[in-house]
Scaffold this motif. Structure first.
Motif, mmCIF file in Angstrom:
data_model
loop_
_atom_site.group_PDB
_atom_site.id
_atom_site.type_symbol
_atom_site.label_atom_id
_atom_site.label_comp_id
_atom_site.label_asym_id
_atom_site.label_seq_id
_atom_site.Cartn_x
_atom_site.Cartn_y
_atom_site.Cartn_z
ATOM 1 N N LEU A 125 -15.465 -6.385 25.047
ATOM 2 C CA LEU A 125 -14.907 -7.720 25.244
ATOM 3 C C LEU A 125 -14.785 -8.463 23.917
ATOM 4 O O LEU A 125 -13.799 -9.155 23.666
ATOM 5 C CB LEU A 125 -15.787 -8.516 26.207
ATOM 6 N N VAL A 126 -15.793 -8.334 23.054
ATOM 7 C CA VAL A 126 -15.770 -9.023 21.766
ATOM 8 C C VAL A 126 -14.629 -8.498 20.899
ATOM 9 O O VAL A 126 -13.892 -9.275 20.273
ATOM 10 C CB VAL A 126 -17.117 -8.862 21.036
ATOM 11 N N ILE A 127 -14.463 -7.179 20.853
ATOM 12 C CA ILE A 127 -13.405 -6.600 20.029
ATOM 13 C C ILE A 127 -12.037 -7.070 20.510
ATOM 14 O O ILE A 127 -11.140 -7.371 19.704
ATOM 15 C CB ILE A 127 -13.502 -5.059 20.031
ATOM 16 N N LYS A 128 -11.860 -7.190 21.830
ATOM 17 C CA LYS A 128 -10.585 -7.669 22.349
ATOM 18 C C LYS A 128 -10.409 -9.162 22.083
ATOM 19 O O LYS A 128 -9.296 -9.627 21.805
ATOM 20 C CB LYS A 128 -10.496 -7.384 23.844
ATOM 21 N N ALA A 129 -11.499 -9.921 22.154
ATOM 22 C CA ALA A 129 -11.417 -11.368 21.937
ATOM 23 C C ALA A 129 -11.226 -11.724 20.465
ATOM 24 O O ALA A 129 -10.750 -12.819 20.151
ATOM 25 C CB ALA A 129 -12.679 -12.048 22.463
ATOM 26 N N VAL A 177 -21.573 -15.209 19.129
ATOM 27 C CA VAL A 177 -21.095 -15.807 17.881
ATOM 28 C C VAL A 177 -20.414 -14.709 17.076
ATOM 29 O O VAL A 177 -21.041 -13.695 16.740
ATOM 30 C CB VAL A 177 -22.243 -16.437 17.069
ATOM 31 N N VAL A 178 -19.122 -14.904 16.802
ATOM 32 C CA VAL A 178 -18.336 -13.932 16.049
ATOM 33 C C VAL A 178 -18.097 -14.488 14.649
ATOM 34 O O VAL A 178 -17.701 -15.648 14.491
ATOM 35 C CB VAL A 178 -16.989 -13.656 16.752
ATOM 36 N N SER A 179 -18.350 -13.682 13.644
ATOM 37 C CA SER A 179 -18.191 -14.110 12.248
ATOM 38 C C SER A 179 -17.246 -13.162 11.520
ATOM 39 O O SER A 179 -17.239 -11.952 11.778
ATOM 40 C CB SER A 179 -19.550 -14.137 11.526
ATOM 41 N N GLN A 226 -6.133 -12.367 5.562
ATOM 42 C CA GLN A 226 -6.661 -11.273 6.381
ATOM 43 C C GLN A 226 -8.169 -11.457 6.551
ATOM 44 O O GLN A 226 -8.917 -11.526 5.576
ATOM 45 C CB GLN A 226 -6.380 -9.913 5.748
ATOM 46 N N TYR A 227 -8.608 -11.560 7.805
ATOM 47 C CA TYR A 227 -10.031 -11.673 8.108
ATOM 48 C C TYR A 227 -10.596 -10.308 8.481
ATOM 49 O O TYR A 227 -9.968 -9.545 9.216
ATOM 50 C CB TYR A 227 -10.255 -12.660 9.254
ATOM 51 N N GLY A 228 -11.771 -10.028 7.972
ATOM 52 C CA GLY A 228 -12.439 -8.761 8.250
ATOM 53 C C GLY A 228 -13.917 -8.880 7.932
ATOM 54 O O GLY A 228 -14.472 -9.976 7.887
ATOM 55 N N ASP A 229 -14.550 -7.729 7.674
ATOM 56 C CA ASP A 229 -16.006 -7.700 7.448
ATOM 57 C C ASP A 229 -16.683 -8.490 8.571
ATOM 58 O O ASP A 229 -17.568 -9.315 8.333
ATOM 59 C CB ASP A 229 -16.333 -8.295 6.080
ATOM 60 N N ALA A 230 -16.230 -8.243 9.800
ATOM 61 C CA ALA A 230 -16.603 -9.065 10.940
ATOM 62 C C ALA A 230 -17.839 -8.524 11.650
ATOM 63 O O ALA A 230 -18.162 -7.336 11.582
ATOM 64 C CB ALA A 230 -15.437 -9.160 11.920
ATOM 65 N N ILE A 242 -17.963 -5.389 13.684
ATOM 66 C CA ILE A 242 -16.682 -5.282 14.387
ATOM 67 C C ILE A 242 -15.701 -4.596 13.439
ATOM 68 O O ILE A 242 -15.499 -5.062 12.307
ATOM 69 C CB ILE A 242 -16.140 -6.676 14.772
ATOM 70 N N PRO A 243 -15.063 -3.507 13.853
ATOM 71 C CA PRO A 243 -14.179 -2.784 12.933
ATOM 72 C C PRO A 243 -12.821 -3.442 12.745
ATOM 73 O O PRO A 243 -12.051 -3.025 11.883
ATOM 74 C CB PRO A 243 -14.029 -1.416 13.616
ATOM 75 N N SER A 244 -12.496 -4.472 13.519
ATOM 76 C CA SER A 244 -11.145 -5.042 13.517
ATOM 77 C C SER A 244 -10.903 -5.947 12.307
ATOM 78 O O SER A 244 -11.838 -6.509 11.725
ATOM 79 C CB SER A 244 -10.916 -5.853 14.792
ATOM 80 N N THR A 245 -9.629 -6.092 11.967
ATOM 81 C CA THR A 245 -9.172 -7.111 11.017
ATOM 82 C C THR A 245 -7.967 -7.810 11.625
ATOM 83 O O THR A 245 -7.333 -7.289 12.550
ATOM 84 C CB THR A 245 -8.779 -6.516 9.654
ATOM 85 N N ILE A 246 -7.645 -8.986 11.113
ATOM 86 C CA ILE A 246 -6.498 -9.726 11.634
ATOM 87 C C ILE A 246 -5.906 -10.570 10.516
ATOM 88 O O ILE A 246 -6.624 -11.107 9.673
ATOM 89 C CB ILE A 246 -6.905 -10.625 12.825
ATOM 90 N N TRP A 247 -4.560 -10.649 10.507
ATOM 91 C CA TRP A 247 -3.862 -11.517 9.557
ATOM 92 C C TRP A 247 -3.541 -12.847 10.230
ATOM 93 O O TRP A 247 -3.073 -12.881 11.368
ATOM 94 C CB TRP A 247 -2.559 -10.867 9.090
ATOM 95 N N VAL A 248 -3.806 -13.928 9.531
ATOM 96 C CA VAL A 248 -3.497 -15.271 10.014
ATOM 97 C C VAL A 248 -2.455 -15.873 9.076
ATOM 98 O O VAL A 248 -2.693 -16.013 7.873
ATOM 99 C CB VAL A 248 -4.752 -16.156 10.061
ATOM 100 N N ALA A 249 -1.298 -16.225 9.632
ATOM 101 C CA ALA A 249 -0.210 -16.765 8.813
ATOM 102 C C ALA A 249 -0.544 -18.170 8.339
ATOM 103 O O ALA A 249 -1.121 -18.980 9.078
ATOM 104 C CB ALA A 249 1.086 -16.772 9.605
#
Length: 267
Positions: A125-129, A177-179, A226-230, A242-249
């Motif tokens: 759930l966290v990885i999807k959120a 809490v997600v960081s 790009q957010y990562g090191d989560a 969390i292995p995911s990363t995401i780009w925020v425009a």
């Protein structure tokens, strides 16, 4: 006892007992004694099916609402909060979750409760959120200031967004809490060129992130992050990666590239 989707209220008028019908505030009402407040639910089984059709990739789950919060190891109530479904059948009130997030309550019969799945593991759930959370866009500072820069000279770019951000979210009745922190920046210079760096740049005289415009123009510049090191922590427990990363425009801003006009200075 008054049962149904339209609650009945008793009123005294001129010494007589008069039955007054009032519409339910939502799609189902729980059973209640005369004079008690009638609680309502946000969804029926049909309403849940409609929501599932709108978001077919989501994971839907329910959790019984207990009158005294005593549960067996499977999470079922010893004393569930009863209700009556839209079809007039005995039911139980549930909390409804979409991808682990509470979206309301539902009155479901024993058979209707099977239309949703068991809650996925909290990590899934966290990885999807992670991608839906409101990670902040980076502010962009351009030097020289004032919305203008000079052609054929270096313009300096930087952002102050360089530290980790923590966001709290409730997933399946757990406080999570997600960081994450900025790990890369994509600088969009507005003239068809861009550059990716791991650093946020710095104020002048540093020129860690700079760009030279070769012609006068009006451009729109921005910086994406790009957010990562989560990581995430559940109910104050130890963090898990969390292995995911995401780009925020980033938000664009106008920049005018001008040519310096020579001036005669008399001494």
């Amino acid at each position: 006892m008054i049962v149904g989707t339209r609650a009945a209220a008793l009123a005294l008028l001129c010494g007589l007992v008069v039955l007054v019908e009032t519409p339910a505030a939502a799609q189902c009402g729980v059973q209640s004694e005369v004079g008690e407040v009638v609680e309502t639910c946000d969804y029926s089984s049909e309403g849940i099916e409609e929501e599932k059709s709108k978001d077919p990739t989501a994971k839907w789950s329910v959790r019984q609402i207990c009158k005294d919060d005593r549960r067996n190891p499977e999470g079922l109530c010893f004393n569930p909060d009863d209700c009556t479904t839209e079809a007039g059948e005995p039911g139980t009130r549930y909390t409804l979750f979409r991808d682990g997030q509470n979206v309301g309550t539902a009155c479901l019969s024993a058979g209707e409760a099977d239309i949703v799945d068991d809650p996925p593991p909290i990590r899934a759930l966290v990885i999807k959120a992670f991608e839906r959370l409101g990670w902040p866009a980076s502010d962009l500072v351009v030097q020289p200031p004032g919305g203008k820069t000079l052609v054929n000279l270096e313009s300096n770019f930087y952002t102050t967004n360089s530290t980790a951000t923590s966001i709290s979210v409730n997933l399946v009745e757990s406080n999570v809490v997600v960081s994450a922190r900025p790990i890369a920046y994509r600088w969009n210079f507005g003239d068809g060129t861009s550059m990716v760096t791991e650093t946020p740049g710095a104020p002048y005289p540093s020129l860690d992130v700079s760009h030279v415009y070769d012609q006068t123009d009006k451009v729109a510049v921005s910086v994406d992050t790009q957010y990562g090191d989560a990581s995430f922590a559940v109910n104050g427990g130890p963090p898990e990666a969390i292995p995911s990363t995401i780009w925020v425009a980033g938000t664009t801003q106008d920049l005018e590239v001008v040519e310096a006009v020579p001036q005669l200075v008399l001494e």
